[in-house]
Design an enzyme around this catalytic site. Structure first.
Site, mmCIF file in Angstrom:
data_model
loop_
_atom_site.group_PDB
_atom_site.id
_atom_site.type_symbol
_atom_site.label_atom_id
_atom_site.label_comp_id
_atom_site.label_asym_id
_atom_site.label_seq_id
_atom_site.Cartn_x
_atom_site.Cartn_y
_atom_site.Cartn_z
ATOM 1 N N HIS A 149 -94.177 16.502 -34.779
ATOM 2 C CA HIS A 149 -93.769 15.426 -35.693
ATOM 3 C C HIS A 149 -92.586 14.718 -35.028
ATOM 4 O O HIS A 149 -91.485 15.262 -34.995
ATOM 5 C CB HIS A 149 -93.389 16.089 -37.021
ATOM 6 C CG HIS A 149 -92.830 15.218 -38.080
ATOM 7 N ND1 HIS A 149 -93.512 14.930 -39.239
ATOM 8 C CD2 HIS A 149 -91.648 14.576 -38.200
ATOM 9 C CE1 HIS A 149 -92.761 14.167 -40.026
ATOM 10 N NE2 HIS A 149 -91.617 13.935 -39.419
ATOM 11 N N ARG A 179 -95.353 9.766 -47.517
ATOM 12 C CA ARG A 179 -94.217 10.653 -47.823
ATOM 13 C C ARG A 179 -93.009 10.325 -46.934
ATOM 14 O O ARG A 179 -92.017 9.762 -47.402
ATOM 15 C CB ARG A 179 -94.641 12.124 -47.655
ATOM 16 C CG ARG A 179 -93.688 13.131 -48.294
ATOM 17 C CD ARG A 179 -92.480 13.477 -47.452
ATOM 18 N NE ARG A 179 -92.824 14.108 -46.178
ATOM 19 C CZ ARG A 179 -91.937 14.331 -45.215
ATOM 20 N NH1 ARG A 179 -90.679 13.993 -45.360
ATOM 21 N NH2 ARG A 179 -92.316 14.879 -44.073
ATOM 22 N N ASP A 180 -93.086 10.608 -45.646
ATOM 23 C CA ASP A 180 -91.936 10.380 -44.761
ATOM 24 C C ASP A 180 -91.590 8.887 -44.717
ATOM 25 O O ASP A 180 -90.428 8.498 -44.651
ATOM 26 C CB ASP A 180 -92.267 10.891 -43.351
ATOM 27 C CG ASP A 180 -91.048 11.337 -42.563
ATOM 28 O OD1 ASP A 180 -89.939 10.878 -42.890
ATOM 29 O OD2 ASP A 180 -91.202 12.117 -41.609
ATOM 30 N N HIS A 217 -90.085 11.331 -34.329
ATOM 31 C CA HIS A 217 -89.539 10.039 -34.762
ATOM 32 C C HIS A 217 -89.229 9.224 -33.508
ATOM 33 O O HIS A 217 -89.024 9.785 -32.422
ATOM 34 C CB HIS A 217 -88.299 10.250 -35.642
ATOM 35 C CG HIS A 217 -88.657 10.680 -37.033
ATOM 36 N ND1 HIS A 217 -88.628 9.832 -38.117
ATOM 37 C CD2 HIS A 217 -89.105 11.869 -37.512
ATOM 38 C CE1 HIS A 217 -89.021 10.480 -39.194
ATOM 39 N NE2 HIS A 217 -89.314 11.733 -38.862
ATOM 40 N N CYS A 250 -85.583 10.462 -42.707
ATOM 41 C CA CYS A 250 -85.104 11.370 -43.745
ATOM 42 C C CYS A 250 -83.803 10.837 -44.328
ATOM 43 O O CYS A 250 -82.864 10.549 -43.590
ATOM 44 C CB CYS A 250 -84.884 12.755 -43.140
ATOM 45 S SG CYS A 250 -84.151 13.906 -44.314
ATOM 46 N N ASN A 281 -90.976 7.280 -37.991
ATOM 47 C CA ASN A 281 -91.846 8.171 -37.207
ATOM 48 C C ASN A 281 -92.501 7.389 -36.078
ATOM 49 O O ASN A 281 -92.604 6.173 -36.124
ATOM 50 C CB ASN A 281 -92.969 8.707 -38.101
ATOM 51 C CG ASN A 281 -92.460 9.593 -39.195
ATOM 52 O OD1 ASN A 281 -91.855 9.123 -40.150
ATOM 53 N ND2 ASN A 281 -92.688 10.876 -39.068
HETATM 54 N N1 COA Z 1 -88.978 19.453 -58.094
HETATM 55 C C1 COA Z 1 -88.370 18.914 -59.172
HETATM 56 N N2 COA Z 1 -87.224 19.384 -59.696
HETATM 57 C C2 COA Z 1 -86.673 20.464 -59.091
HETATM 58 C C3 COA Z 1 -87.266 21.072 -57.986
HETATM 59 C C4 COA Z 1 -88.474 20.525 -57.480
HETATM 60 N N3 COA Z 1 -89.083 21.044 -56.416
HETATM 61 N N4 COA Z 1 -86.498 22.116 -57.623
HETATM 62 C C5 COA Z 1 -85.471 22.167 -58.480
HETATM 63 N N5 COA Z 1 -85.561 21.161 -59.374
HETATM 64 C C6 COA Z 1 -84.670 20.847 -60.482
HETATM 65 C C7 COA Z 1 -84.284 22.062 -61.304
HETATM 66 O O1 COA Z 1 -85.263 22.329 -62.289
HETATM 67 C C8 COA Z 1 -82.975 21.626 -61.902
HETATM 68 O O2 COA Z 1 -83.241 20.692 -62.942
HETATM 69 P P1 COA Z 1 -82.234 20.521 -64.183
HETATM 70 O O3 COA Z 1 -80.946 19.995 -63.604
HETATM 71 O O4 COA Z 1 -82.932 19.523 -65.045
HETATM 72 O O5 COA Z 1 -82.100 21.887 -64.755
HETATM 73 C C9 COA Z 1 -82.329 20.844 -60.770
HETATM 74 O O6 COA Z 1 -83.421 20.373 -59.953
HETATM 75 C C10 COA Z 1 -81.393 21.682 -59.935
HETATM 76 O O7 COA Z 1 -82.066 22.851 -59.508
HETATM 77 P P2 COA Z 1 -81.589 23.719 -58.271
HETATM 78 O O8 COA Z 1 -82.559 24.817 -58.021
HETATM 79 O O9 COA Z 1 -80.131 24.096 -58.452
HETATM 80 O O10 COA Z 1 -81.753 22.692 -57.101
HETATM 81 P P3 COA Z 1 -80.656 21.987 -56.199
HETATM 82 O O11 COA Z 1 -79.838 21.055 -56.982
HETATM 83 O O12 COA Z 1 -79.995 23.047 -55.390
HETATM 84 O O13 COA Z 1 -81.626 21.123 -55.256
HETATM 85 C C11 COA Z 1 -83.732 20.796 -54.144
HETATM 86 C C12 COA Z 1 -82.569 21.725 -54.402
HETATM 87 C C13 COA Z 1 -84.549 21.416 -53.030
HETATM 88 C C14 COA Z 1 -84.565 20.675 -55.396
HETATM 89 C C15 COA Z 1 -83.188 19.405 -53.755
HETATM 90 O O14 COA Z 1 -82.192 19.544 -52.771
HETATM 91 C C16 COA Z 1 -84.277 18.472 -53.229
HETATM 92 O O15 COA Z 1 -85.177 18.091 -53.942
HETATM 93 N N6 COA Z 1 -84.173 18.039 -51.975
HETATM 94 C C17 COA Z 1 -85.074 17.059 -51.427
HETATM 95 C C18 COA Z 1 -85.353 17.326 -50.014
HETATM 96 C C19 COA Z 1 -86.195 16.232 -49.411
HETATM 97 O O16 COA Z 1 -87.133 15.727 -49.981
HETATM 98 N N7 COA Z 1 -85.853 15.832 -48.179
HETATM 99 C C20 COA Z 1 -86.581 14.865 -47.457
HETATM 100 C C21 COA Z 1 -87.811 15.410 -46.851
HETATM 101 S S1 COA Z 1 -87.535 16.591 -45.588
HETATM 102 ZN ZN ZN Z 2 -89.955 13.077 -40.405
#
Ligand code: COA
Ligand code: ZN
Length: 306
Positions: A205, A12-13, A207, A238, A247
């Protein structure tokens, strides 16, 4: 020997930030190599928006493959919200991790929510996961410094760790997301956090951005922490935290711990096999601080046995 518990977060990370695409079969192979090396726990993937992190778009395919091939492996997946939990549960995940950052800006950049909303959503997600019978972890990210706001207020970190524990997180993971901590800071912060959350439910955790990952892990060991995240070959970072390197490498952590009298259950030669494989996938040299020495030891042992 006292046992420490290591979760390898490389699938994942490690893979969330790579430029090279790694397919689902190769992710499964990496996880199989980790399990063959004796790793008992991995963070396999994340159920996040595929637009935000395209590298994790195959989460729903990967989780059932791991469950069928490696049923004994403890496997957690990162979920940022209820939608992620729903997807993870549908795929058969048995453990989830929520990700809460300790500053306003980091939450905005990472999950598009402010600190208050992110805290509430993390609590809801933890409670919903427990209602489904899942094990839970909660990251408190940027627990030392934030790439946008500078040094993170310790009070906030303690409060959030307490809230995550209160919402039932089985493990609260104190994360140095950008790798800026020092052993002295680790000692001081963990002493304060351990007033709020029992040490056996805390994990760390780190890095290795500034070369202090292993020193920080040692400081955590001395502070009574026995649960560690690490990433084989030191891959990681990230995509939303500028300047973060990989990490702390699993092989460095295992070497340090075993040489200091702690058992990990993990074999270094098995980790080298996983690193060799990850190098072919990512097409670049990998490995933590000890990699050259570890490979030399392996070569010597091979030469000796013919
Ligand atoms: N998995 C898949 N799709 C997701 C989701 C999830 N957990 N959460 C929301 N979505 C989808 C919604 O269904 C929507 O889809 P659509 O455009 O087809 O309708 C779209 O994403 C937007 O939804 P919204 O609730 O407004 O989300 P957002 O745009 O505010 O994004 C996150 C929020 C959390 C989903 C997004 O910022 C994200 O995935 N971040 C990743 C963080 C990450 O992995 N960081 C690294 C590790 S720490
Ligand atoms: Zn990390």
């Amino acid at each position: 020997m006292e046992q420490i518990h290591i979760t390898d977060v490389s699938p994942r990370d490690g893979l969330q930030n790579q430029q090279v695409a790694v397919d689902t079969a190769a992710k499964l192979r990496l996880i199989q190599l980790l399990a063959a090396a004796g790793v008992q726990s991995v963070e396999a993937t994340s159920f996040v928006s595929p637009k935000a992190v395209p590298q994790m778009a195959d989460a729903a395919e990967l989780v059932p493959l791991i469950a069928s091939r490696l049923p004994a492996l403890r496997t957690s997946v990162l979920v940022p919200n209820l939608k992620g939990l729903e997807r993870a549960h549908a795929a058969g995940a048995r453990e989830i991790a929520v990700v809460l950052s300790a500053t306003e800006t980091m939450n905005q950049k990472n999950i598009n929510m402010g600190l208050r909303q992110a805290t509430e959503v993390s609590e809801q997600t933890l409670r919903a996961a427990q209602a489904l019978g899942l094990r839970t972890r909660a990251y408190v990210a940027v627990a030392f410094d934030c790439p946008f706001e500078g040094e993170t207020a310790l009070d906030t970190v303690v409060t959030l760790a307490l809230r995550m524990h209160g919402a039932g997180a089985g493990e609260v993971v104190i994360a140095d997301t950008i790798g800026s901590a020092s052993p002295g800071m680790v000692k001081q912060r963990l002493a304060a956090i351990a007033q709020a959350v029992p040490r056996d439910q805390l994990a760390v955790h780190f890095h290795d951005t500034r070369g202090m990952g292993v020193a920080n892990a040692w400081a955590a060991l001395e502070a009574g922490i026995r649960r560690f995240d690490a990433s084989v070959g030191g891959i990681g970072g990230c995509p939303f935290a500028p300047g973060a390197a990989g990490n702390v490498a699993t092989e460095d952590l295992v070497l340090m711990a075993e040489r200091s009298g702690f058992a990990t259950g993990i074999r270094l030669d098995g980790l080298l096999d996983a690193i060799d494989f990850a190098e072919t996938q990512l097409q670049r040299p990998l490995g933590g601080r000890a990699i050259t020495w570890l490979r030399r030891q392996r070569d010597k042992a091979r030469a000796a046995t013919g």
